[in-house]
Design a protein around this motif. Structure first.
Motif, short mmCIF file in Angstrom:
data_model
loop_
_atom_site.label_atom_id
_atom_site.label_comp_id
_atom_site.label_asym_id
_atom_site.label_seq_id
_atom_site.Cartn_x
_atom_site.Cartn_y
_atom_site.Cartn_z
N GLN A 158 6.12 -20.32 -0.58
CA GLN A 158 6.44 -19.15 -1.40
C GLN A 158 7.92 -18.78 -1.27
O GLN A 158 8.58 -18.45 -2.26
CB GLN A 158 5.55 -17.99 -0.96
CG GLN A 158 5.58 -16.82 -1.93
CD GLN A 158 4.74 -15.65 -1.41
OE1 GLN A 158 3.70 -15.86 -0.77
NE2 GLN A 158 5.18 -14.43 -1.66
N TYR A 216 3.28 -19.64 3.04
CA TYR A 216 4.38 -18.66 3.05
C TYR A 216 5.73 -19.36 2.97
O TYR A 216 6.65 -18.87 2.30
CB TYR A 216 4.25 -17.76 4.28
CG TYR A 216 2.96 -16.97 4.23
CD1 TYR A 216 2.82 -15.89 3.35
CD2 TYR A 216 1.85 -17.32 5.00
CE1 TYR A 216 1.62 -15.19 3.25
CE2 TYR A 216 0.65 -16.63 4.92
CZ TYR A 216 0.54 -15.56 4.04
OH TYR A 216 -0.63 -14.88 3.94
N THR A 238 7.49 -12.77 4.24
CA THR A 238 7.81 -13.76 3.21
C THR A 238 8.70 -13.15 2.13
O THR A 238 9.76 -13.71 1.79
CB THR A 238 6.49 -14.28 2.58
OG1 THR A 238 5.74 -14.91 3.61
CG2 THR A 238 6.77 -15.27 1.46
N THR A 239 8.31 -12.01 1.61
CA THR A 239 9.11 -11.34 0.59
C THR A 239 10.50 -11.03 1.13
O THR A 239 11.52 -11.26 0.47
CB THR A 239 8.40 -10.03 0.16
OG1 THR A 239 7.04 -10.34 -0.17
CG2 THR A 239 9.09 -9.38 -1.01
N HIS A 262 -2.29 -11.91 7.56
CA HIS A 262 -1.81 -12.32 6.24
C HIS A 262 -0.95 -11.23 5.61
O HIS A 262 0.05 -11.51 4.95
CB HIS A 262 -2.99 -12.68 5.33
CG HIS A 262 -3.53 -14.06 5.57
ND1 HIS A 262 -2.77 -15.19 5.41
CD2 HIS A 262 -4.75 -14.49 5.99
CE1 HIS A 262 -3.50 -16.26 5.71
NE2 HIS A 262 -4.70 -15.87 6.07
N SER A 263 -1.36 -10.01 5.79
CA SER A 263 -0.60 -8.90 5.21
C SER A 263 0.80 -8.82 5.83
O SER A 263 1.80 -8.61 5.14
CB SER A 263 -1.43 -7.63 5.42
OG SER A 263 -0.63 -6.50 5.33
N GLN A 307 2.93 -11.79 4.57
CA GLN A 307 3.41 -11.58 3.20
C GLN A 307 4.65 -10.70 3.19
O GLN A 307 5.60 -10.95 2.44
CB GLN A 307 2.31 -10.99 2.32
CG GLN A 307 2.72 -10.87 0.86
CD GLN A 307 3.20 -12.19 0.27
OE1 GLN A 307 2.49 -13.18 0.28
NE2 GLN A 307 4.45 -12.22 -0.22
#
Lengths: 469, 469
Positions: B240, B237, B197-198, B190-191, B194
């Protein structure tokens, strides 16, 4: 039927991802999984060792002793409910005048790919007795060896999938040669597909006559087609095979394996098969809905789950069982076991399957009373009537799990059919030990709890396991 | 948007079947398709020749001049409505402190695969301006070169798909390493997700700021997950990314590509994208039903169709257009073009697309009057009111095809919005020639007939093509 992982699940992956089809994954079966304790070595040579001694895949799959030894390996270690013939979907090809070889790191090679009407004319009808007597012999030995503690399973390739190998000349990524044929000279392909159809129907009958108690049909590559093309080049031939086999072997369960079928599910029951193998890219509950209620399902657990933590494995088995509902489900992986799978996780998978399926440790598994069994909290003894008003019997197993297993057995769809009127747990196959009721045939009762209503054929199949044993 | 085949469709297949991922298929684009007349050589070096001169994929995809030249190749020959940036979904990795290389015959190699929390800590946020300025520069040049005769399309990799490469260390068959991480240490994955994703949200914004008029997000490998795992490791994700980009670029159309999504379709609109790319293993009509009516679709034609006869190609285009209905459809292949595709068949594909889509030669394409256009027999002039009661206008083109094209344009969802009250065919972009009404921007009108109601963004996109041009 197989509820779990077996070496032969690897066979069940032929076509989609063949062991000989992957450079990084040559001939990979349970025997060469990485694990702290190679369980399989306790009793026999590992499959890896057998591969070293007999490097030719064709030799391993065409020698009766090796076929029997390899087929039995995972069953001896993990005791699944099914023992699957070690073979290949391409095994019949030389008997049809289509020579092939399997080259390590490259996969199958068809020396003279078939691409014209003249090529197809040279294809002979397959006579299993004549060309693959070792298959019949191995099935017979397997049936004796497993002594009805499990079912012996055979398999064949579906016409489109076999055609894809012989037209492409081996494995393919884009299937451009068979699509070129399909989309420009469809009559040539249809003629080839018909030959495979006739031959594979006969091959299934031969396998059944020699000991196979269920047969899986692999149409791995048909899912590379658009649905409209599947309807032309695969579906009618599958249906024809099923119809032909049912004429002579009406009780033989037929299973269809077609991974990547998320766009096709509604069409698969039209083949007439008894069971569809779902891969893991379809949600079990949605898959069941889309397939309809008349068909049984197997598979669906991602083989990648076995790379997860033990808790995760347990959770996923539980979720799958829950989503599958209380009948017509054979718990299994959705594909062959992957090289590198920790062997202890395979053992854990079987342990958890037994726990959830046999004892219903998790009470969320409760199903409606109209189904043929339910698992309830508490385990207090109660009599219970099914909605269908048929025979009802209850037994409790409270000591180990503080839970009870309540069974609702109906006379119509039960292996107690022959003993109508005999309460299930007074049946001679059952006895009571210190933990409560058990069965003299644990495999049977495990299978039955999940599978007994799969179809009458499955019940017959599982019944045989104990009646003969 | 692209209605047909382009070199860049090959880019659009990255991840699922990378050109560098296939020994038999190295760097295969339109330029090395087999055909009697290599059309592409008329104007520029073939892609094959460029590959000989610049054997490093990274060089070809990171040099502005080469990127522009390669991106424009198929557009110059076939004139699709989209020009896709020549690049790779892995291009941002070095800028995130993840070095990689592409090795001929092997595909991408991540030198130090990420598998621990400490590994993930080393991943930097991506600053496109700093690390891939050549992408922005190339997009800007492309926008100028195509001069709004087509849309310039960018793309990025989705978080799960990027993670699969960097965790596996390259391409994978079974995804056992990323699944091991997902199913035993999900927080580490998940880390990493993320961070991607950003970074990818920012990369999309950068591409849009530099000339991309729509951006496709590739989540090729997320379809290797069970739906329940897709819901955990991919869907949130993607959502997002879409939410972030829409905050700054509300008019930018976002397209999701996830081949093999037959088991996932209902979940894809939850990402918030404007368009879903369907592969050919899903029936177009069923796919639309399962996706819901709010989302546009593209793709769906089997690239294998281009190996068929010319009649078959025409028939399949027609069937796809018919099943797609009258709006929110961008005709395209469901995957990259396959090596060996006869170049004349690609040309035929475009010819047929123009025929069916632009003129409605086949009258079975009729749609209900409530849709925003319909094609009718005869071509007699009629006024027509849409069910939604909005602006209606009609025009006929009877001379060439004895058919009429009747358009029902609604003011809400029209590129004439700015000119409310101006009848469409009196709009300054249109003129009347000897064949009836035409447009000064044929690309626009072709695109609009299929796409204008895709979403307001698409309308804006296509509008821009002419307004600026």
């Amino acid at each position: 039927m197989s509820r779990g992982i077996s070496k032969s699940d690897k066979n069940f992956s032929f076509g989609r991802k063949c062991p000989w089809d992957n450079e990084n994954d040559p001939d990979a079966l349970v025997g060469n999984m990485r694990g702290s304790e190679p369980l399989i070595n306790d009793q026999t040579d590992s499959y890896q060792l057998i591969c070293e001694k007999y490097p030719s895949f064709r030799e391993r799959s065409e020698n009766v002793d090796l076929v029997v030894e390899i087929s039995l390996q995972p069953w001896k270690v993990f005791k699944p409910d099914g023992v699957i013939l070690f073979s290949d979907i391409l095994t019949p090809l030389p008997g049809m005048n289509i020579p092939f070889d399997i080259v390590k790191g490259k996969g199958p090679i068809i020396h003279s790919p078939l691409r014209t009407a003249a090529d197809v004319d040279q294809v002979r009808e397959f006579v299993p007795e004549e060309f693959v007597p070792y298959v019949g012999e191995a099935l017979g030995i397997l049936k004796g060896e497993v002594n009805n503690e499990a079912a012996v399973l055979g398999f064949v390739g579906a016409p489109f999938t076999l055609a894809s190998y012989v037209v492409e000349g081996g494995s393919s990524k884009h299937f451009s040669k068979i699509k070129s044929l399909a989309f420009s000279q469809p009559q040539v392909l249809h003629s080839l597909l018909q030959k495979f159809t006739t031959s594979m129907a006969r091959y299934i009958q031969y396998q059944a006559d020699n000991g196979a108690q269920a047969v899986q049909i692999f149409d791995s590559w048909a899912t590379e087609l658009s649905p409209v093309d599947f309807e032309e080049f695969s579906l009618p031939y599958l249906k024809q095979i099923v119809d032909t086999v049912k004429q002579t072997h009406s009780q033989l369960p037929l299973i269809l394996y077609a991974s990547g079928s998320g766009g096709l599910l509604e069409r698969l029951p039209l083949t007439g098969v008894d069971v569809v193998s779902l891969d893991w890219t379809v949600d079990m509950a949605e898959g069941r809905r889309r397939l309809g209620s008349d068909i049984a399902v197997q598979g669906n657990v991602d083989p990648g789950v076995l790379f997860g933590s033990k808790d995760f494995i347990a959770k996923r088995i539980h979720d799958t069982v829950k989503k599958a509902g209380n009948s017509k489900h054979i718990l299994n992986l959705g594909h062959g076991i992957v090289v590198g799978t920790p062997e202890e996780n395979v053992a854990h998978f079987f342990e958890m399957v037994t726990k959830y399926v046999d004892t219903g440790e998790r009470t969320e598994m409760n199903g409606p009373a109209s189904l043929d069994y339910q698992i309830t909290k508490g385990g207090t003894k109660r009599n219970h009537h099914c909605k269908n008003g048929l025979t009802v019997k209850q037994a409790s197993h409270t000591r180990d799990f503080q839970k009870g297993v309540e069974m609702c057995l109906d006379a119509k769809n039960s292996f107690f059919e022959a003993d109508k009127g005999v309460a299930p747990f007074e049946h001679p196959l059952f006895s009571q030990d210190e933990n409560g009721y058990t069965t003299r045939c644990p495999t049977l009762i495990r299978a039955r709890i999940r599978d007994r209503s799969t179809s009458r054929k499955f019940v017959v199949l599982n019944h045989d396991l104990c009646e003969d044993g």
